[in-house]
Motif scaffolding. Structure first.
Motif, PDB file in Angstrom:
ATOM      1  N   MET A   1       0.829  -1.204   0.000  1.00  0.00           N
ATOM      2  CA  MET A   1       0.000   0.000   0.000  1.00  0.00           C
ATOM      3  C   MET A   1       0.861   1.250   0.000  1.00  0.00           C
ATOM      4  O   MET A   1       1.765   1.394   0.799  1.00  0.00           O
ATOM      5  CB  MET A   1      -0.843   0.020   1.278  1.00  0.00           C
ATOM      6  N   GLU A   4      -2.134   6.454  -1.812  1.00  0.00           N
ATOM      7  CA  GLU A   4      -3.013   6.918  -2.873  1.00  0.00           C
ATOM      8  C   GLU A   4      -3.982   7.948  -2.299  1.00  0.00           C
ATOM      9  O   GLU A   4      -4.287   7.915  -1.113  1.00  0.00           O
ATOM     10  CB  GLU A   4      -3.840   5.775  -3.459  1.00  0.00           C
ATOM     11  N   PRO A   5      -4.498   8.834  -3.158  1.00  0.00           N
ATOM     12  CA  PRO A   5      -5.550   9.730  -2.678  1.00  0.00           C
ATOM     13  C   PRO A   5      -6.767   8.888  -2.330  1.00  0.00           C
ATOM     14  O   PRO A   5      -7.062   7.909  -2.996  1.00  0.00           O
ATOM     15  CB  PRO A   5      -5.821  10.639  -3.882  1.00  0.00           C
ATOM     16  N   ARG A   6      -7.462   9.235  -1.286  1.00  0.00           N
ATOM     17  CA  ARG A   6      -8.598   8.391  -0.910  1.00  0.00           C
ATOM     18  C   ARG A   6      -9.888   8.952  -1.467  1.00  0.00           C
ATOM     19  O   ARG A   6     -10.007  10.154  -1.734  1.00  0.00           O
ATOM     20  CB  ARG A   6      -8.660   8.280   0.607  1.00  0.00           C
ATOM     21  N   ARG A   7     -10.823   8.040  -1.630  1.00  0.00           N
ATOM     22  CA  ARG A   7     -12.156   8.446  -2.070  1.00  0.00           C
ATOM     23  C   ARG A   7     -13.121   8.114  -0.965  1.00  0.00           C
ATOM     24  O   ARG A   7     -13.518   6.975  -0.807  1.00  0.00           O
ATOM     25  CB  ARG A   7     -12.528   7.711  -3.360  1.00  0.00           C
ATOM     26  N   GLU A  10     -16.261   5.904  -1.283  1.00  0.00           N
ATOM     27  CA  GLU A  10     -16.145   4.483  -1.624  1.00  0.00           C
ATOM     28  C   GLU A  10     -16.830   3.632  -0.556  1.00  0.00           C
ATOM     29  O   GLU A  10     -16.523   3.740   0.622  1.00  0.00           O
ATOM     30  CB  GLU A  10     -14.664   4.095  -1.697  1.00  0.00           C
ATOM     31  N   GLY A  11     -17.751   2.773  -0.964  1.00  0.00           N
ATOM     32  CA  GLY A  11     -18.360   1.861  -0.023  1.00  0.00           C
ATOM     33  C   GLY A  11     -19.389   2.512   0.877  1.00  0.00           C
ATOM     34  O   GLY A  11     -19.819   1.929   1.857  1.00  0.00           O
ATOM     35  N   ARG A  19     -25.333  -2.964   3.739  1.00  0.00           N
ATOM     36  CA  ARG A  19     -23.881  -3.090   3.909  1.00  0.00           C
ATOM     37  C   ARG A  19     -23.545  -4.259   4.814  1.00  0.00           C
ATOM     38  O   ARG A  19     -22.678  -5.065   4.527  1.00  0.00           O
ATOM     39  CB  ARG A  19     -23.312  -1.813   4.547  1.00  0.00           C
ATOM     40  N   SER A  23     -21.705  -7.566   3.532  1.00  0.00           N
ATOM     41  CA  SER A  23     -20.353  -7.873   4.002  1.00  0.00           C
ATOM     42  C   SER A  23     -20.333  -9.222   4.699  1.00  0.00           C
ATOM     43  O   SER A  23     -19.396  -9.985   4.560  1.00  0.00           O
ATOM     44  CB  SER A  23     -19.852  -6.781   4.930  1.00  0.00           C
ATOM     45  N   ARG A  26     -20.481 -11.934   2.056  1.00  0.00           N
ATOM     46  CA  ARG A  26     -19.222 -12.032   1.321  1.00  0.00           C
ATOM     47  C   ARG A  26     -18.132 -12.622   2.194  1.00  0.00           C
ATOM     48  O   ARG A  26     -17.309 -13.410   1.742  1.00  0.00           O
ATOM     49  CB  ARG A  26     -18.804 -10.659   0.815  1.00  0.00           C
ATOM     50  N   PHE A  27     -18.146 -12.235   3.472  1.00  0.00           N
ATOM     51  CA  PHE A  27     -17.137 -12.750   4.397  1.00  0.00           C
ATOM     52  C   PHE A  27     -17.283 -14.265   4.544  1.00  0.00           C
ATOM     53  O   PHE A  27     -16.314 -15.019   4.465  1.00  0.00           O
ATOM     54  CB  PHE A  27     -17.288 -12.054   5.746  1.00  0.00           C
TER      55      PHE A  27
ATOM     56  N   PHE B  97     -15.712  -7.296  10.797  1.00  0.00           N
ATOM     57  CA  PHE B  97     -15.435  -7.337   9.364  1.00  0.00           C
ATOM     58  C   PHE B  97     -16.557  -6.606   8.642  1.00  0.00           C
ATOM     59  O   PHE B  97     -17.700  -7.020   8.674  1.00  0.00           O
ATOM     60  CB  PHE B  97     -15.352  -8.793   8.900  1.00  0.00           C
ATOM     61  N   GLY B  98     -16.236  -5.506   8.002  1.00  0.00           N
ATOM     62  CA  GLY B  98     -17.266  -4.698   7.356  1.00  0.00           C
ATOM     63  C   GLY B  98     -17.029  -4.551   5.862  1.00  0.00           C
ATOM     64  O   GLY B  98     -16.123  -5.171   5.301  1.00  0.00           O
ATOM     65  N   LEU B  99     -17.854  -3.717   5.245  1.00  0.00           N
ATOM     66  CA  LEU B  99     -17.769  -3.528   3.805  1.00  0.00           C
ATOM     67  C   LEU B  99     -16.401  -2.975   3.401  1.00  0.00           C
ATOM     68  O   LEU B  99     -15.841  -3.362   2.376  1.00  0.00           O
ATOM     69  CB  LEU B  99     -18.886  -2.588   3.334  1.00  0.00           C
ATOM     70  N   ASP B 100     -15.853  -2.072   4.208  1.00  0.00           N
ATOM     71  CA  ASP B 100     -14.541  -1.509   3.891  1.00  0.00           C
ATOM     72  C   ASP B 100     -13.475  -2.599   3.813  1.00  0.00           C
ATOM     73  O   ASP B 100     -12.544  -2.502   3.015  1.00  0.00           O
ATOM     74  CB  ASP B 100     -14.122  -0.485   4.960  1.00  0.00           C
ATOM     75  N   TYR B 102     -14.020  -5.702   2.895  1.00  0.00           N
ATOM     76  CA  TYR B 102     -14.217  -6.382   1.619  1.00  0.00           C
ATOM     77  C   TYR B 102     -13.621  -5.543   0.483  1.00  0.00           C
ATOM     78  O   TYR B 102     -12.928  -6.052  -0.392  1.00  0.00           O
ATOM     79  CB  TYR B 102     -15.706  -6.655   1.378  1.00  0.00           C
ATOM     80  N   LEU B 103     -13.903  -4.221   0.526  1.00  0.00           N
ATOM     81  CA  LEU B 103     -13.381  -3.337  -0.521  1.00  0.00           C
ATOM     82  C   LEU B 103     -11.860  -3.311  -0.513  1.00  0.00           C
ATOM     83  O   LEU B 103     -11.209  -3.241  -1.552  1.00  0.00           O
ATOM     84  CB  LEU B 103     -13.928  -1.922  -0.327  1.00  0.00           C
ATOM     85  N   ARG B 108      -6.817  -4.887  -3.102  1.00  0.00           N
ATOM     86  CA  ARG B 108      -5.518  -5.567  -3.140  1.00  0.00           C
ATOM     87  C   ARG B 108      -5.460  -6.559  -4.310  1.00  0.00           C
ATOM     88  O   ARG B 108      -4.416  -6.701  -4.943  1.00  0.00           O
ATOM     89  CB  ARG B 108      -5.253  -6.310  -1.826  1.00  0.00           C
ATOM     90  N   VAL B 118      -8.303   2.254  -6.062  1.00  0.00           N
ATOM     91  CA  VAL B 118      -8.108   3.077  -4.866  1.00  0.00           C
ATOM     92  C   VAL B 118      -8.811   2.390  -3.714  1.00  0.00           C
ATOM     93  O   VAL B 118      -9.991   2.068  -3.805  1.00  0.00           O
ATOM     94  CB  VAL B 118      -8.685   4.491  -5.073  1.00  0.00           C
ATOM     95  N   GLY B 119      -8.080   2.117  -2.651  1.00  0.00           N
ATOM     96  CA  GLY B 119      -8.665   1.387  -1.543  1.00  0.00           C
ATOM     97  C   GLY B 119      -9.234   2.317  -0.486  1.00  0.00           C
ATOM     98  O   GLY B 119      -8.951   3.508  -0.477  1.00  0.00           O
ATOM     99  N   HIS B 216      -0.145   3.023   6.257  1.00  0.00           N
ATOM    100  CA  HIS B 216      -0.772   1.706   6.247  1.00  0.00           C
ATOM    101  C   HIS B 216      -2.052   1.618   7.046  1.00  0.00           C
ATOM    102  O   HIS B 216      -2.877   0.748   6.804  1.00  0.00           O
ATOM    103  CB  HIS B 216       0.218   0.655   6.757  1.00  0.00           C
TER     104      HIS B 216
END
Lengths: 220, 233
Positions: A1, A4-7, A10-11, A19, A23, A26-27, B97-100, B102-103, B108, B118-119, B216
């Motif tokens: 990592m 990078e500029p963050r957005r 996002e999410g 959400r 999540s 997906r987890f 463990f949340g959506l972030d 997963y994103l 990665r 962009v993470g 990080h």
């Protein structure tokens, strides 16, 4: 990592409830996928099922068909010395059993081909004093013994084939003792001598305190 | 640490990252697991496995002894450690463990595939660390459960049926084979990988460089700053 500029948006589009559900699903999917891949790969690499090797010889004995002899001697009427061809020419039986190591691992449904100990005993004719049998390994270090009564039980055999193929060097070529009702350490690999005796000779591990009669306790 | 960073920050500033209780929990698990892994791996090395003193095979004996000791000591130790607020808070963050997350994983994967991505900002632990923690803990617990059966069977063959022992032995092996890549990856990132090596300082001394934390674990570094400001104010 890297930086990078963050957005920040996002999410953050879905509602909090969506959400959470998304999540979590997906987890769990990720976990299940990981477990599936792991289980599959262990099967593929054969690390789980099957044989593990145990030996105390300096190095695994090498079987030379030209010089190999299976000697059957001691307290018998007609001692025998068989070469590999002669051993294979004796009446053969097939036996299927689970192999249990004292360490806890097992190999289910192992198919052995070989000569019944009982047939061999009939060939040599044990003398009245013969009450025990010692089985010697080619390497000269390992040996183990059974009482004659135990060795004559059905299913005890000098095996030369494992699952339809000749024993490999690691599995004890050219022959090994199979005693399916006891743990594997009672069955020396690289078998070269069967000695009939009046007193029980303690095997390699028994001299070091292991159980002499290594019966397997099983529900079946 | 790259040379540019060294030039730009001659006197690094540190952030407190892991409390003593969290570090204790880490090492309490890590050391026995490492020893168990090494002694267990001798199963695949017949010459080492055969090494014995009398009737006791050295590595099998050590494995069983360490394993049973670990099993007996772990639960009370974990309870004692989780009585501390800092360890409890870290455990909670590791398990959330949340959506972030997963994103972040998706980011990665895309980056590894050479795509632009962009993470999200990362909190105290990233999704990889969380996954590693959850999977390692699950595998360790299952290895301990199966290991206790095998450990008892090591001393007495009269307790469990051989077929049960055989099945349990198989699961013990499967689980250790699954745990192996996790531990290998964990060691690589803690000891070798330049970008993540700083975290080793965190789990030994408890502190990490602020510059590393900001890159990080940006969201966490912000939070520490805010908490510090609130504490001063």
């Amino acid at each position: 990592m890297t930086g990078e500029p963050r957005r920040p948006d996002e999410g953050e589009r879905a509602t909090p409830r969506a959400r959470r559900l998304l999540s979590r699903a997906r987890f769990l999917g990720l976990l299940a996928g990981g477990a599936a891949v792991g289980a599959l790969s262990t099967r593929v690499f054969g690390l789980v099922d099957g044989w593990r090797e145990n030996t105390v010889e300096e190095s695994r004995p090498v079987f030379d068909p030209g010089t190999y002899r299976l000697t059957v001697d001691g307290l018998v009427a007609r001692p025998l010395s068989l070469d590999y061809e002669a051993l294979r020419a004796l009446p053969a039986v097939r036996q299927v059993s689970d192999f249990h190591c004292v360490e806890g691992w097992m190999v289910p449904d192992v198919r052995w081909d070989g000569v019944l100990f009982q047939s061999l005993a009939e060939l040599v004719g044990p003398l009245p004093d013969a009450r025990y049998v010692t089985f010697h390994s080619l390497g000269g270090v390992y040996r183990d013994s059974l009482s004659l009564t135990q060795a004559r039980l059905p299913g005890v055999l000098i095996a030369y084939d494992l699952d339809g193929a000749p024993l490999s060097r690691v599995r004890g070529a050219p022959a090994r003792l199979v005693m399916p009702r006891m743990f594997g350490y009672k069955g020396p690999k690289w078998l070269t001598r069967v000695e009939f005796r009046d007193r029980q000779d303690l095997g390699y591990w028994q001299q070091r305190g292991w159980r002499v009669d290594a019966w397997i306790r099983s529900s079946d | 640490m790259d040379p540019l960073e060294r030039l730009s920050s001659p006197a690094p500033e540190f952030l407190d990252r892991l409390a003593a209780s969290t570090r204790a929990l880490h090492w309490l698990v890590a050391l026995p697991v490492l020893l168990l892994l090494l002694t267990g791996l001798t199963n695949f090395w017949p010459e080492l496995k055969a090494l014995h003193v009398g009737g006791a095979r050295v590595f099998a004996w050590l494995h069983v002894l360490i394993g049973l000791g670990f099993a007996v000591a772990l639960v009370p130790s974990v309870i004692a450690i989780l009585m501390r607020r800092a360890a409890r808070r870290d455990a909670r963050e590791l398990l959330a463990f949340g959506l972030d997350d997963y994103l972040w994983l998706q980011h990665r994967v895309l980056r590894a595939a050479g795509l632009r991505s962009v993470g999200p900002r990362v909190g105290k632990f990233n999704a990889g660390q969380k996954l590693n923690a959850v999977l390692s803990a699950a595998a360790t617990a299952a290895l301990m459960g199966t290991g206790v059966v095998l450990g008892v069977n090591y001393w007495s063959k009269d307790v469990f049926d051989v077929d049960l022992v055989g099945a349990v032995f198989r699961w013990h092996t499967v689980l250790s084979v699954l745990l192996l890549p996790l531990i290998a990856g964990h060691l690589y990132m803690a000891l070798l990988n330049p970008g993540t090596r700083e975290s080793l300082r965190g789990v030994t001394t408890g502190r990490v460089r602020r510059s590393w934390a900001e890159r990080h674990h940006g969201a966490w570094a912000d939070r520490v700053r805010e908490e510090r400001r609130a504490g001063e104010g």
